[in-house]
Design an enzyme around this catalytic site. Structure first.
Site, PDB file in Angstrom:
ATOM      1  N   LYS A 136       0.824  -1.213   0.000  1.00  0.00           N
ATOM      2  CA  LYS A 136       0.000   0.000   0.000  1.00  0.00           C
ATOM      3  C   LYS A 136       0.862   1.269   0.000  1.00  0.00           C
ATOM      4  CE  LYS A 136      -4.008  -2.254   2.186  1.00  0.00           C
ATOM      5  NZ  LYS A 136      -5.033  -2.167   3.255  1.00  0.00           N
ATOM      6  N   TYR A 192     -12.052  -2.012  -4.147  1.00  0.00           N
ATOM      7  CA  TYR A 192     -12.589  -2.299  -2.807  1.00  0.00           C
ATOM      8  C   TYR A 192     -14.123  -2.207  -2.777  1.00  0.00           C
ATOM      9  CZ  TYR A 192      -8.202  -2.611  -0.086  1.00  0.00           C
ATOM     10  OH  TYR A 192      -7.007  -3.002   0.469  1.00  0.00           O
ATOM     11  N   PHE A 214     -15.762   3.513   6.332  1.00  0.00           N
ATOM     12  CA  PHE A 214     -14.401   3.927   5.982  1.00  0.00           C
ATOM     13  C   PHE A 214     -14.117   3.845   4.478  1.00  0.00           C
ATOM     14  CE2 PHE A 214     -14.247  -0.558   7.376  1.00  0.00           C
ATOM     15  CZ  PHE A 214     -13.731  -1.173   6.230  1.00  0.00           C
ATOM     16  N   ARG A 267      -2.227 -14.085   4.177  1.00  0.00           N
ATOM     17  CA  ARG A 267      -2.984 -13.392   5.228  1.00  0.00           C
ATOM     18  C   ARG A 267      -2.292 -13.536   6.588  1.00  0.00           C
ATOM     19  NH1 ARG A 267      -7.251 -10.052   4.153  1.00  0.00           N
ATOM     20  NH2 ARG A 267      -8.324 -10.798   6.004  1.00  0.00           N
ATOM     21  N   THR A 273      -5.619  -6.892  10.653  1.00  0.00           N
ATOM     22  CA  THR A 273      -5.927  -5.603  10.019  1.00  0.00           C
ATOM     23  C   THR A 273      -5.443  -4.430  10.880  1.00  0.00           C
ATOM     24  OG1 THR A 273      -7.932  -6.660   9.177  1.00  0.00           O
ATOM     25  CG2 THR A 273      -7.808  -4.260   8.989  1.00  0.00           C
ATOM     26  N   ARG A 301       2.453  -6.418   9.132  1.00  0.00           N
ATOM     27  CA  ARG A 301       1.762  -5.271   9.727  1.00  0.00           C
ATOM     28  C   ARG A 301       2.363  -4.880  11.073  1.00  0.00           C
ATOM     29  NH1 ARG A 301      -4.206  -6.985   7.431  1.00  0.00           N
ATOM     30  NH2 ARG A 301      -4.218  -5.562   5.630  1.00  0.00           N
ATOM     31  N   ASN A 313      -2.220   0.315   6.781  1.00  0.00           N
ATOM     32  CA  ASN A 313      -1.700  -0.937   7.331  1.00  0.00           C
ATOM     33  C   ASN A 313      -0.825  -1.736   6.352  1.00  0.00           C
ATOM     34  OD1 ASN A 313      -3.692  -1.826   5.674  1.00  0.00           O
ATOM     35  ND2 ASN A 313      -4.948  -2.778   7.259  1.00  0.00           N
ATOM     36  N   HIS A 339      -2.180  -5.433   1.470  1.00  0.00           N
ATOM     37  CA  HIS A 339      -3.472  -6.068   1.218  1.00  0.00           C
ATOM     38  C   HIS A 339      -3.208  -7.510   0.808  1.00  0.00           C
ATOM     39  CE1 HIS A 339      -7.343  -7.065  -0.627  1.00  0.00           C
ATOM     40  NE2 HIS A 339      -6.626  -7.587  -1.605  1.00  0.00           N
ATOM     41  N   GLU A 384      -9.681 -10.175  -7.909  1.00  0.00           N
ATOM     42  CA  GLU A 384      -8.588  -9.212  -7.714  1.00  0.00           C
ATOM     43  C   GLU A 384      -7.398  -9.447  -8.656  1.00  0.00           C
ATOM     44  OE1 GLU A 384      -7.757  -9.393  -3.509  1.00  0.00           O
ATOM     45  OE2 GLU A 384      -9.662  -8.436  -2.992  1.00  0.00           O
TER      46      GLU A 384
HETATM   47  P1  ATP Z   1      -7.147  -5.852   3.074  1.00  0.00           P
HETATM   48  O1  ATP Z   1      -8.501  -6.126   2.432  1.00  0.00           O
HETATM   49  O2  ATP Z   1      -6.578  -4.511   2.689  1.00  0.00           O
HETATM   50  O3  ATP Z   1      -6.201  -6.988   2.857  1.00  0.00           O
HETATM   51  P2  ATP Z   1      -8.175  -6.745   5.601  1.00  0.00           P
HETATM   52  O4  ATP Z   1      -8.792  -7.847   4.801  1.00  0.00           O
HETATM   53  O5  ATP Z   1      -7.290  -7.097   6.740  1.00  0.00           O
HETATM   54  O6  ATP Z   1      -7.337  -5.778   4.650  1.00  0.00           O
HETATM   55  P3  ATP Z   1     -10.722  -5.391   5.506  1.00  0.00           P
HETATM   56  O7  ATP Z   1     -11.748  -5.549   6.567  1.00  0.00           O
HETATM   57  O8  ATP Z   1     -10.921  -6.096   4.203  1.00  0.00           O
HETATM   58  O9  ATP Z   1      -9.295  -5.773   6.145  1.00  0.00           O
HETATM   59  O10 ATP Z   1     -10.561  -3.835   5.236  1.00  0.00           O
HETATM   60  C1  ATP Z   1      -9.935  -3.363   4.059  1.00  0.00           C
HETATM   61  C2  ATP Z   1      -9.040  -2.213   4.409  1.00  0.00           C
HETATM   62  O11 ATP Z   1      -9.852  -1.117   4.853  1.00  0.00           O
HETATM   63  C3  ATP Z   1      -8.104  -2.459   5.596  1.00  0.00           C
HETATM   64  O12 ATP Z   1      -6.915  -3.129   5.242  1.00  0.00           O
HETATM   65  C4  ATP Z   1      -7.803  -1.048   6.029  1.00  0.00           C
HETATM   66  O13 ATP Z   1      -6.860  -0.390   5.161  1.00  0.00           O
HETATM   67  C5  ATP Z   1      -9.171  -0.395   5.872  1.00  0.00           C
HETATM   68  N1  ATP Z   1      -9.972  -0.485   7.100  1.00  0.00           N
HETATM   69  C6  ATP Z   1     -10.548  -1.595   7.645  1.00  0.00           C
HETATM   70  N2  ATP Z   1     -11.217  -1.328   8.778  1.00  0.00           N
HETATM   71  C7  ATP Z   1     -11.080   0.015   8.962  1.00  0.00           C
HETATM   72  C8  ATP Z   1     -11.542   0.940   9.950  1.00  0.00           C
HETATM   73  N3  ATP Z   1     -12.292   0.531  10.968  1.00  0.00           N
HETATM   74  N4  ATP Z   1     -11.191   2.239   9.822  1.00  0.00           N
HETATM   75  C9  ATP Z   1     -10.441   2.656   8.774  1.00  0.00           C
HETATM   76  N5  ATP Z   1      -9.977   1.854   7.810  1.00  0.00           N
HETATM   77  C10 ATP Z   1     -10.283   0.543   7.895  1.00  0.00           C
HETATM   78 MG    MG Z   2      -9.914  -7.495   3.043  1.00  0.00          MG
END
Ligand code: ATP
Ligand code: MG
Length: 138
Positions: free
Chosen positions: A10, A50, A58, A86, A92, A103, A113, A116, A127
């Site tokens: 990212k 996304y 968010f 993962r 996350t 992370r 974070n 992805h 994706e």
């Molecule tokens: P990713 O999809 O990026 O691999 P993830 O699967 O761990 O991450 P998701 O729940 O899919 O988490 O959320 C996608 C992305 O949205 C997160 O990686 C983070 O950048 C952002 N995000 C998630 N939760 C929050 C939150 N509560 N506030 C702000 N940003 C968030």
């Molecule tokens: Mg995700």
């Protein structure tokens, strides 16, 4: 089962000069980089990537963050690559990320974070072709 998964380094991690640092976690775990490129997503492209999060509070901030600077998109290949990527990424929220995860090393907060990773075969199958035609994956 040998799988392919989509990962993104990212904008926060790219800015920190951590591209090599992140790749090392995957390669040291025995996973292979099957495709890689550096791109700068537009706000619209980040939103489309996304789209599953479109109802989340968010969503706009996330798309804005993901388009603030270049990212590195990767196809990672290996045994159980989806779950293993993962695991190597960590939780996350970096506050919950286990020591030794990407992370834990590079994430600033729950949004910024560092990485992805596709969360299922279904996500990976959306994706990977979002960024890479089959002829660019080796
Ligand atoms: P990713 O999809 O990026 O691999 P993830 O699967 O761990 O991450 P998701 O729940 O899919 O988490 O959320 C996608 C992305 O949205 C997160 O990686 C983070 O950048 C952002 N995000 C998630 N939760 C929050 C939150 N509560 N506030 C702000 N940003 C968030
Ligand atoms: Mg995700």
């Amino acid at each position: 089962m040998v799988q392919r998964t989509l990962s993104i380094i990212k904008p926060d991690a790219v800015k920190k000069n951590a591209i090599g640092g992140v790749l090392k976690y995957f390669e040291d775990a025995g996973l292979r980089v099957a495709a890689l490129k550096k791109i700068h997503l537009s706000m619209e492209e980040a939103k489309r990537f996304y789209i599953v999060h479109k109802e989340r509070p968010f969503y706009n901030d996330l798309a804005s963050f993901m388009s603030e600077g270049p990212v590195v998109v990767l196809v990672i290949e290996g045994e159980d690559a989806i779950a293993r990527v993962r695991q190597i990424m960590g939780a996350t929220n970096p506050k919950d990320a286990a020591p030794g995860t990407i992370r834990a090393a590079y994430a600033e907060n729950i949004e910024r974070n560092a990485v992805h990773g596709s969360d299922s075969e279904k996500s990976a199958s959306y994706e990977i072709p979002f960024f890479f035609p089959e002829i660019e994956i080796h």
